[in-house]
Design a protein around this motif. Sequence first.
Motif, mmCIF file in Angstrom:
data_model
loop_
_atom_site.group_PDB
_atom_site.id
_atom_site.type_symbol
_atom_site.label_atom_id
_atom_site.label_comp_id
_atom_site.label_asym_id
_atom_site.label_seq_id
_atom_site.Cartn_x
_atom_site.Cartn_y
_atom_site.Cartn_z
ATOM 1 N N TYR A 24 -37.911 -13.702 -13.342
ATOM 2 C CA TYR A 24 -37.639 -14.664 -12.292
ATOM 3 C C TYR A 24 -37.715 -16.093 -12.815
ATOM 4 C CZ TYR A 24 -38.771 -10.380 -9.925
ATOM 5 O OH TYR A 24 -38.789 -9.072 -9.555
ATOM 6 N N SER A 25 -36.927 -16.953 -12.210
ATOM 7 C CA SER A 25 -36.947 -18.379 -12.510
ATOM 8 C C SER A 25 -37.259 -19.116 -11.211
ATOM 9 C CB SER A 25 -35.581 -18.807 -13.050
ATOM 10 O OG SER A 25 -35.549 -20.187 -13.261
ATOM 11 N N ASP B 183 -40.654 -24.258 -12.306
ATOM 12 C CA ASP B 183 -40.676 -23.989 -13.745
ATOM 13 C C ASP B 183 -39.442 -24.516 -14.471
ATOM 14 O OD1 ASP B 183 -43.089 -22.641 -13.392
ATOM 15 O OD2 ASP B 183 -42.072 -20.723 -13.042
ATOM 16 N N ILE B 184 -38.482 -25.071 -13.738
ATOM 17 C CA ILE B 184 -37.216 -25.505 -14.328
ATOM 18 C C ILE B 184 -37.373 -26.884 -14.959
ATOM 19 C CG2 ILE B 184 -34.839 -26.172 -13.799
ATOM 20 C CD1 ILE B 184 -34.920 -23.976 -11.613
ATOM 21 N N THR B 185 -36.834 -27.029 -16.169
ATOM 22 C CA THR B 185 -36.844 -28.301 -16.884
ATOM 23 C C THR B 185 -35.425 -28.848 -16.935
ATOM 24 O OG1 THR B 185 -38.687 -27.574 -18.268
ATOM 25 C CG2 THR B 185 -37.365 -29.415 -19.088
ATOM 26 N N ARG C 90 -25.012 -16.086 -24.381
ATOM 27 C CA ARG C 90 -25.894 -17.230 -24.133
ATOM 28 C C ARG C 90 -25.514 -18.404 -25.044
ATOM 29 N NH1 ARG C 90 -31.778 -15.686 -25.511
ATOM 30 N NH2 ARG C 90 -30.940 -15.738 -27.610
ATOM 31 N N LEU D 241 -31.409 -21.957 -15.997
ATOM 32 C CA LEU D 241 -32.076 -21.254 -14.903
ATOM 33 C C LEU D 241 -32.582 -19.882 -15.327
ATOM 34 C CD1 LEU D 241 -29.572 -22.153 -12.049
ATOM 35 C CD2 LEU D 241 -31.667 -23.363 -12.728
ATOM 36 N N SER D 242 -31.748 -19.142 -16.033
ATOM 37 C CA SER D 242 -32.108 -17.804 -16.526
ATOM 38 C C SER D 242 -31.282 -17.520 -17.765
ATOM 39 C CB SER D 242 -31.813 -16.725 -15.479
ATOM 40 O OG SER D 242 -32.614 -16.893 -14.333
ATOM 41 N N GLU D 243 -31.829 -16.725 -18.673
ATOM 42 C CA GLU D 243 -31.072 -16.412 -19.887
ATOM 43 C C GLU D 243 -31.556 -15.141 -20.558
ATOM 44 O OE1 GLU D 243 -32.420 -16.538 -23.138
ATOM 45 O OE2 GLU D 243 -34.327 -17.472 -22.649
ATOM 46 N N LYS E 15 -42.962 -11.205 -20.136
ATOM 47 C CA LYS E 15 -41.726 -11.926 -19.829
ATOM 48 C C LYS E 15 -41.407 -11.780 -18.345
ATOM 49 C CE LYS E 15 -37.029 -12.668 -21.272
ATOM 50 N NZ LYS E 15 -37.046 -14.096 -21.235
ATOM 51 N N SER E 16 -41.022 -12.878 -17.729
ATOM 52 C CA SER E 16 -40.684 -12.862 -16.313
ATOM 53 C C SER E 16 -39.192 -12.606 -16.117
ATOM 54 C CB SER E 16 -41.056 -14.202 -15.682
ATOM 55 O OG SER E 16 -40.643 -14.223 -14.338
#
Length: 109
Positions: A5-6, A10-12, A104, A25-27, A2-3
Amino acid sequence: MKSFYSLPEDITWTEVAPGNRRAVLSERPEMMLVAFSFEPGAVGALHSHPHTQVSYVAEGSFDVTVDGVTQCLEAGSSFIVAPNLVHGVVAHEKGLLIDTFTPRRDDFL
């Protein structure tokens, strides 16, 4: 693995409504960071949810309504929404909101 970082590549982005799209962005289960991009005149419709939300106006200007009170916010401003309060935005110009939700928003995944 698991990263932590975003990265931009890689963003959709997902279309939410005409002229309005979002990107997670991150979760983690306890918190989420989301970008919302708006074209001029685009609307983030009035809604509510059980999450606490903090929003930062990164670009543009918006009419922001929280619990029936509307304020014009420009880049550099922020606002907070308690759980279950009705809120929404209207973009005056092309703009970007950066939102944090706790916990979240699983409906965004």
